[in-house]
Enzyme design. Structure first.
Site, short mmCIF file in Angstrom:
data_model
loop_
_atom_site.label_atom_id
_atom_site.label_comp_id
_atom_site.label_asym_id
_atom_site.label_seq_id
_atom_site.Cartn_x
_atom_site.Cartn_y
_atom_site.Cartn_z
N GLU A 95 0.90 -1.04 0.11
CA GLU A 95 0.02 -0.19 0.04
C GLU A 95 0.83 1.40 -0.01
O GLU A 95 1.86 1.07 0.27
CB GLU A 95 -0.94 0.03 1.12
CG GLU A 95 -0.15 -0.10 2.61
CD GLU A 95 -1.39 0.05 3.65
OE1 GLU A 95 -2.11 -1.17 3.70
OE2 GLU A 95 -1.51 0.92 4.45
N CYS A 108 3.48 8.54 0.67
CA CYS A 108 4.08 7.60 1.57
C CYS A 108 4.32 6.22 0.95
O CYS A 108 3.17 5.78 0.66
CB CYS A 108 3.26 7.32 2.97
SG CYS A 108 3.95 6.41 3.95
N CYS A 115 7.04 -6.97 6.72
CA CYS A 115 7.92 -6.36 7.50
C CYS A 115 8.24 -7.57 8.62
O CYS A 115 7.48 -8.31 9.16
CB CYS A 115 7.60 -5.15 8.15
SG CYS A 115 8.89 -4.47 9.17
N CYS A 119 7.17 -4.58 15.45
CA CYS A 119 6.65 -3.57 16.51
C CYS A 119 5.44 -4.04 16.77
O CYS A 119 4.57 -4.25 16.03
CB CYS A 119 6.83 -2.13 15.57
SG CYS A 119 8.43 -1.72 15.06
N CYS A 122 2.21 -2.22 15.21
CA CYS A 122 1.81 -1.90 13.74
C CYS A 122 1.54 -3.07 13.07
O CYS A 122 1.67 -4.38 13.15
CB CYS A 122 3.58 -1.68 13.30
SG CYS A 122 3.59 -1.59 11.46
N CYS A 336 -0.02 2.42 9.23
CA CYS A 336 0.83 1.38 8.29
C CYS A 336 0.32 0.16 8.28
O CYS A 336 -0.07 -0.35 9.15
CB CYS A 336 2.00 1.32 9.17
SG CYS A 336 3.13 2.77 8.91
#
Ligand code: SAH
Length: 354
Positions: A95, A108, A115, A119, A122, A336
């Protein structure tokens, strides 16, 4: 096979020239093709009208023209933020977000599909890392958004899904390509790269001679609290991360932007604001406070607005430059990875059909 063809959009102009000379083509043809790829953002070799059909065929045989396909688009009803879900050539999804500011349009972009940093707050990391994005795939997010919105993009933040310092070589190549005056010619000063703090690569990045702004995802003023929110803090001590930031400032003269997502009861207490103030006092920096965007998979809650304001007030006592991030596109889940995550959830419910 499509995949074995070379990725023409990830070549620098010097490399593309080498390729053309090796094919027995003239140097200026490489400049023309680079212009089609990076200034005009074409998606098919046949759009290159000043190139002979013979050469276009030859290019199509040897090279792959990486293009992103729009899968979904969500436009905010509150502001002019637009969120895009794009499919990569291998159908993985990423995205990107288009945002309008007074000073210009910003995009962005994602640097990885998924990932592996983990975190806690997130959404991008919940399914782990699928793969790194190629330089062409990072560029394409900007090119397609310019085409789809009809707007020019002047600023880029590498703050979408993924950890850019975990895809270092492709990130650096992307930065060279996006700023090349033969292509978009974007000012590197208008680009921000955000990292959760991978120390070796932050130091390497400082040596690249690229005047981009480095944003550090700090989120806590000490190692214990940081470890609770960010597993990467188990690997790198806060002291070393901050030293790498100082080094970046020393080398580039670019002031560091510290990102601090405020999570109710986790990192938003007054003593934490004071500890943060003591930590950053005297540094040429900027702190961006972001009320955390709650995700459904976790219990974390946003700090109350009163706490956010209070946190800022306390930090300012240490003469620190603070802003509270305006929440753009809150109604479209612009935090995110939320759109990608919900898309992947839906796809798995329907047996993987897009
Ligand atoms: N991996 C990089 C860049 C991507 S995340 C990094 O960690 O910096 C971009 C920023 O958004 C980071 O500061 C990240 O910590 C923050 N972020 C991620 N999810 C969030 C959420 N749900 N609410 C608020 N900030 C979030």
């Amino acid at each position: 096979m499509q995949d074995e063809k070379k990725d023409i959009k990830s070549f620098t102009i010097e490399e593309l020239t080498e390729e053309f000379l090796a094919m027995g083509e003239k140097k200026f043809r490489a400049t023309q093709v680079f212009d089609w790829l990076h200034k005009r953002g074409v998606t098919d070799f046949n759009e290159m009208t000043n190139i002979s059909s013979g050469l276009r065929e030859k290019l199509a045989e040897r090279y792959q023209l990486v293009t992103l396909r729009e899968v979904r688009r969500l436009a905010s009803a509150q502001d002019e933020t637009v969120k895009f879900l794009f499919a990569l050539p291998d159908d993985k999804v990423i995205e990107s977000v288009f945002m309008k500011y007074k000073h210009g349009n910003s995009v962005c972009i994602s640097s990885q599909a998924g990932c592996r940093m983990g975190c806690r707050f997130c959404a991008s990391t919940l399914g782990g890392l699928e793969r790194n994005l190629l330089p062409s795939e990072m560029l394409e997010q900007i090119y397609r958004i310019q085409e789809l919105t009809g707007e020019r993009v002047s600023n880029v933040v590498v703050m979408g899904t993924g950890e850019p310092m975990d895809n270092y070589d492709n990130l650096v190549r992307f930065l060279h390509l996006v700023s090349d005056s033969a292509g978009q010619g974007m000012s590197l000063r208008n680009i921000t790269v955000s990292t959760c703090g991978i120390v070796e690569n932050m130091r390497r990045f400082a040596e690249e001679g690229l005047p981009v702004t480095l944003a550090l995802s700090l989120h806590a003023p000490n190692d214990e609290a940081r470890k609770r929110l960010m597993p990467v803090a188990n690997k790198y001590a806060l002291k070393d991360v901050l030293e790498a930031c100082d080094y970046y400032f020393e080398k580039t003269g670019r002031r560091i932007s510290y990102e601090y997502s405020l999570v109710a009861g986790e990192n938003d207490k007054e003593e934490e604001a004071d500890a943060l103030g003591r930590l950053l006092r005297g540094k040429n920096c900027h702190v961006n406070l972001i009320p955390v965007n709650p995700i459904k998979e976790r219990e974390y809650k946003q700090s109350s607005f009163k706490n956010v304001l209070n946190f800022r007030k306390r930090l300012e006592k240490y003469n620190i430059n603070v802003t509270i991030r305006r929440e753009l596109g809150a109604d479209i889940g612009a935090a995110c990875g939320q759109l990608r995550k919900s898309h992947l959830d839906e796809a798995s419910e329907t047996g993987g059909l897009l």
